[in-house]
Design an enzyme around this catalytic site. Structure first.
Site, mmCIF file in Angstrom:
data_model
loop_
_atom_site.group_PDB
_atom_site.id
_atom_site.type_symbol
_atom_site.label_atom_id
_atom_site.label_comp_id
_atom_site.label_asym_id
_atom_site.label_seq_id
_atom_site.Cartn_x
_atom_site.Cartn_y
_atom_site.Cartn_z
ATOM 1 N N THR A 11 22.128 18.162 -33.795
ATOM 2 C CA THR A 11 23.059 18.830 -34.707
ATOM 3 C C THR A 11 22.655 20.270 -34.982
ATOM 4 O OG1 THR A 11 23.695 16.762 -35.770
ATOM 5 C CG2 THR A 11 24.007 18.764 -37.058
ATOM 6 N N THR A 85 18.538 14.256 -35.597
ATOM 7 C CA THR A 85 17.846 13.426 -36.590
ATOM 8 C C THR A 85 18.005 11.930 -36.351
ATOM 9 O OG1 THR A 85 19.766 13.483 -38.078
ATOM 10 C CG2 THR A 85 18.088 15.196 -38.371
ATOM 11 N N ASP A 86 18.914 11.523 -35.456
ATOM 12 C CA ASP A 86 19.150 10.098 -35.277
ATOM 13 C C ASP A 86 17.879 9.329 -34.952
ATOM 14 O OD1 ASP A 86 21.813 10.247 -35.853
ATOM 15 O OD2 ASP A 86 22.510 10.104 -33.777
#
Length: 325
Positions: A11, A85-86
């Site tokens: 992201t 960040t997943d």
């Protein structure tokens, strides 16, 4: 003082719109140009394959650890990694288990992409660079810098799907903060010795599964899950409980392979000998399951896979979880 910056996408690096949503397009140069104040820290920017973090594999993370170690050997004060960040809580912990250097390796990312109002990527990148350059951050292993907080990789978790404060350490709290541009560390947990280097081919061939126990769960599901496995992590209820019907099935599996018991709750430990009913933590340990301690199921899976790929036997697995959990 030079900080090496490795960019992996996610992201923080998304801009423009592809078919159905934003896509990774920003380079490291684009990222750094958008951050006021970052020019005060000399950066060596290295773009790695830009992929969503859900697409990352262990081999890529190990290659990144090697490249970060080479940057430190060439004189870098510290290293920053930007990614999605997943899976950040897993990749950072994987890196921490293997990082042997005193220089900080700092992971960061973003929750709001640059096409939205108030993107958090620039502030997170600046904080991470300041942490990587800070003498106080040495000898702490791998760190996560997010929302002006500094977390130890072994404690950090993604706790919310959209909040910019998603990265937290439920069991320990942050190690410190970035305040007015300065890194202030409030605590220094003892650092574990790194695991030995892992053969990538052996790691790729090592199969570890995770099963999360749910209400009225069916132990027959384990029959479909476990053929060909080298190890299993079970995320149990609360402090480490499973339905009574699961207990004999898990005991039989523990006789064949390491089975680690973790908690599905998101914080707190698996206990060792408080409850005694069938399916309790005491019963499961008696049947041969390994106590995961404070490690959440995702980190327990990372640790178990590395241990088994390194040839650890059952006793070595139990000892490692006692140390890291």
């Amino acid at each position: 003082m030079t900080v090496a910056l490795f960019t992996l996408g996610g992201t923080i690096a998304m801009a423009g719109t592809g078919a159905g949503g934003v896509v990774s397009r920003l380079t490291g140069a684009d990222l750094t140009a958008a951050v006021p104040g970052l020019g005060e820290i000399p950066l060596d920017v290295r773009d790695v394959e830009a992929v969503p973090s859900a697409a990352l594999a262990y081999r890529q993370v190990l290659d990144l650890v090697d490249a970060a170690g080479a940057a430190v050997a060439d004189g870098a004060t510290g290293v920053v990694v930007t990614q999605g960040t997943d899976t950040l809580e897993e990749t950072a912990f994987l890196a921490d288990l293997l990082w042997p250097h005193p220089e900080p390796l700092v992971f960061t990312g973003a929750m709001r992409n640059p096409t939205l109002a108030g993107p958090d990527g620039p502030a997170n990148l600046l904080a991470a660079a300041r942490v990587a350059a800070a003498p106080a951050a040495r000898d702490l292993g791998v760190l996560v810098a997010f929302n002006d907080e500094v977390h130890a990789a072994r404690f950090a978790r993604k706790t919310h799907s959209t909040s910019t404060a998603t990265l937290a350490s439920p069991d320990a709290g942050p190690l410190g903060h970035v305040i007015e541009g300065a890194v202030r560390l409030l605590t220094r947990p003892p650092r574990h010795a790194p695991l030995p280097p892992v053969d990538r081919d052996r790691l790729a061939a090592t199969r570890v599964a995770l099963h999360t126990v749910t209400l009225d769960d069916d132990p027959a599901l384990l029959d479909a899950l476990t053929p060909g496995l080298d190890g299993l992590v079970v995320a149990g209820f609360g402090v480490g409980h499973v339905p009574p019907a699961f207990a004999p099935a898990l005991g039989a599996l523990a006789a064949r392979m390491p089975v680690v018991l973790a908690s599905r709750t998101g914080a707190g430990p698996v206990l060792r000998d408080t409850y005694g009913a069938v399916g309790s933590e005491t019963d499961l340990r008696r049947r041969g399951l390994v106590c995961g301690g404070l490690l959440d199921p995702y980190k327990a899976k990372v640790l178990l896979r590395l241990l088994l790929a390194g040839g650890a036997d059952r006793a070595a697995v139990a000892e490692a979880f006692t140390r890291h959990g």
